[in-house]
Design a protein around this motif. Sequence first.
Motif, PDB file in Angstrom:
ATOM      1  N   LYS A   1       0.830  -1.206   0.000  1.00 12.81           N
ATOM      2  CA  LYS A   1       0.000   0.000   0.000  1.00 12.81           C
ATOM      3  C   LYS A   1       0.867   1.260   0.000  1.00 12.81           C
ATOM      4  O   LYS A   1       0.382   2.351  -0.263  1.00 12.81           O
TER       5      LYS A   1
ATOM      6  N   LEU B   1     -11.955   2.318  -3.968  1.00 16.22           N
ATOM      7  CA  LEU B   1     -11.994   0.932  -3.460  1.00 16.22           C
ATOM      8  C   LEU B   1     -10.867   0.622  -2.472  1.00 16.22           C
ATOM      9  O   LEU B   1     -11.123   0.187  -1.344  1.00 16.22           O
ATOM     10  N   ALA B   2      -9.631   0.851  -2.892  1.00 14.27           N
ATOM     11  CA  ALA B   2      -8.507   0.474  -2.029  1.00 14.27           C
ATOM     12  C   ALA B   2      -8.463   1.291  -0.732  1.00 14.27           C
ATOM     13  O   ALA B   2      -8.295   0.714   0.347  1.00 14.27           O
TER      14      ALA B   2
ATOM     15  N   ARG C   1     -11.141  -0.256   1.489  1.00 12.13           N
ATOM     16  CA  ARG C   1     -10.934  -1.630   1.940  1.00 12.13           C
ATOM     17  C   ARG C   1      -9.636  -1.784   2.715  1.00 12.13           C
ATOM     18  O   ARG C   1      -9.576  -2.512   3.695  1.00 12.13           O
ATOM     19  N   VAL C   2      -8.567  -1.108   2.248  1.00 15.58           N
ATOM     20  CA  VAL C   2      -7.248  -1.348   2.840  1.00 15.58           C
ATOM     21  C   VAL C   2      -6.985  -0.405   4.004  1.00 15.58           C
ATOM     22  O   VAL C   2      -6.545  -0.820   5.078  1.00 15.58           O
TER      23      VAL C   2
ATOM     24  N   ARG D   1      -5.779   6.642  -9.122  1.00 12.09           N
ATOM     25  CA  ARG D   1      -6.082   5.498  -8.265  1.00 12.09           C
ATOM     26  C   ARG D   1      -4.873   5.132  -7.407  1.00 12.09           C
ATOM     27  O   ARG D   1      -5.002   4.851  -6.213  1.00 12.09           O
ATOM     28  N   ALA D   2      -3.686   5.149  -8.034  1.00  7.52           N
ATOM     29  CA  ALA D   2      -2.469   4.824  -7.287  1.00  7.52           C
ATOM     30  C   ALA D   2      -2.197   5.893  -6.227  1.00  7.52           C
ATOM     31  O   ALA D   2      -1.813   5.585  -5.098  1.00  7.52           O
TER      32      ALA D   2
ATOM     33  N   MET E   1      -3.789   6.073  -2.428  1.00 10.06           N
ATOM     34  CA  MET E   1      -3.260   5.347  -1.268  1.00 10.06           C
ATOM     35  C   MET E   1      -2.114   6.117  -0.597  1.00 10.06           C
ATOM     36  O   MET E   1      -1.456   5.590   0.293  1.00 10.06           O
TER      37      MET E   1
END
Lengths: 241, 503
Positions: free
Chosen positions: A77, A100-101, A104-105, A149-150, A153
């Motif tokens: 991550k 999403l990440a 969830r993460v 998206r990257a 995180m």
Amino acid sequence: MIKIRHLQKSFGQVRVLKDISTEIRKGECVCVIGPSGSGKSTFLRCINLLEQPDGGGIEVDGRDILDPGLKIDDYRKEVGMVFQHFNLFPNMTVKRNIMLAPMRVLGLPEEECSGKALKLLRQVGLESKADTYPNKLSGGQKQRVAIARALAMNPKVLLFDEPTSALDPEMVGEVLHVMKELAEGGMTMIVVTHEMGFAREVSDRVLFIDHGVILEDRPPRELFGRPENERTKEFLAKILT
Amino acid sequence: MRLIIKKKRGILFLLLTALTIAGSAVLLPADGMFTLNAAEQTKEIVVGTNAEYSPFEYRDSDGELTGFDYDLLEAIAEVQGIELVWNDLPFDSLMGSMEAGDIQIIAAAVGPTEERERSVNFSDVYYTGSQSIICNEGADITEFADLTGKTVAVLEGSMSDLIVSGENTDYGMVEDADVKRFKTASSAVMELMNQGADAVVIDTIMAEIYCDQTTGIIYTEVPGTEEDTVFCIQKGNTVLTELINEGLAKVRENGTYDELYEKYFSGEGEDTAAADEEQGFLGKLKFIFLDENRWQYYVSGVEITILISILSTLVGTLIGLFVAIVRLRADRMKRKSIVAGIAALYVDIIRGTPSVLQLMIIYFAVFHSRLGYLAAVVSFGINSGAYVSEVIRGGILAVDKGQTEAGRSLGMSYTDTMSFVILPQAVKNILPALGNEFVQLIKETSILGYVGILDLTKAASYVSSRTYQMFIPLVAAGVIYYVIVKLLTILLGKFERRLRDSD
């Protein structure tokens, strides 16, 4: 920040990476160039453990990431990756792709993730596409969403695996523009690319990899101005004509 | 290599044995635990029959059991104060069910052979019939000696079968006959009419009815073949045997027996269906489908076929999903787990054995002839699961590897990547295949008759045996299957196109 020592990787009988050692400092933008099949992508994929190295060591922020006790998901991550073929999730909207990440993460609340997604989309110039599905986007737009998206995180480093190779020529510019802004904003980046213009203009260092070893590791002005190695010269002559 | 094969076989055998033993132990009381005490009779007596042998036992227009044996035994039960529960089973599994302790009485026009006497008690004789030979007009086959070298159709496991096979020589020798065994009398007669057999050997009472209905065939009663018919009772259960014999004597005395004999064997019984030859083809159709509301068998048969197919597909999907994920996980880890090994073995065994055997093993050995519908759903679910697991595995593997890499590179766990990214995409590959599996099951469940479930095929075969018509009832079932399958296929095609368009 990332220390790589004598990295080795084989696929069956083929030794793709023979002996790779280098170091990437915080905030640096490093471009990796070389002929196809030279091991550039494998090198990149070893850094976030999409490939398990056969030998050598990788240290990130003083942590040995090849330690079997390492929690891979916790490590990943912190390391974002942008793929040649974007790999957006086709079953959800652009905004959901980005949310999403983190949800969830990192376990962040939906509202916070949504706000962040919109902010990132603004940053890559695609705010209006938030509720669109990926199949309605052009290649350049997809890749910019993939970058957003990257970034969602908050990674310490971003890996780019030939981010513009699958794009139509007229869309390369918009993606490189976003990447350039990121580099100028101080993001640590490792970019496998064939875009020599980007390498020359934006990167702090350029690695030339051939047959699984690093042949040159120098600032772009030096490498492009007076390449030392015969094979580098040959490669540049071919690619710059 | 040889060693590996040998080892695998051993495991297979062990597994099947273990399964059977576990099933028996869990689901059933051990054999012989159930002994009847007549005086303090509280439990119900389970009677096994095979309702495809009109007029002895068959189902009436409402699907209720009836027939000479049925009415007689019920009359006996009434005078003796016993409660009977009837279980309609294939004829050749009646003995097995009794040995397993699932039924206590067999009422299926059984003849008292020495071989049978080893495993059951016999009641007193309640009916004496004889054997007849049916042949095409002009064939002149009238005695057993004429059957030498001929092809002879019989009802599987019946007295005729024993005689023609040469196992029973009490009534005369049949030498070198080529025996064809059928599950219903009507298919045996059909075989004769199609020239697939030279003769049919069958009970005289049946021969009479068939020859009345059908032109071109004649029957000859074979002298000296008078044979007795008895009820079979659990071996060693003398209390129940005496109870039945006593009851039989009572109903003979009070006139019930004669009433029933008149009703079923005089040829005027209202339940003995008869085709009216005068009315032509339409009249025949009316007789087959409309008289006694026989079309209702088809309706309930379709319901059962579809219901069991749907439930089996659901069970199969759950099993298949589990097996697929277990196997994919093992592949991903690049190491073998015991669970994955069992999963692979399961797929291998199920795909390598006929579904009709799986059904019979599960129904008779594991469920001991109980809970037929559940056993059918379990059996077809297990069967379907093996195929579905491969469909799901394929559907998941067909999702681009880049999707997994993207999910994992964001720090998402395998499970999260699977549930939020891969499976939603795989569903599009899997759903059409699941639909096909359902359509397949609609046809595959046509073997449900083996365990006595009245699905569409069994309904057709039943109507055939009731009307003594061989062709039309079966073709009707074929048409119904075809229409259902065709409709579903068209629907599936539309659904599939919509899925694809949504990409």
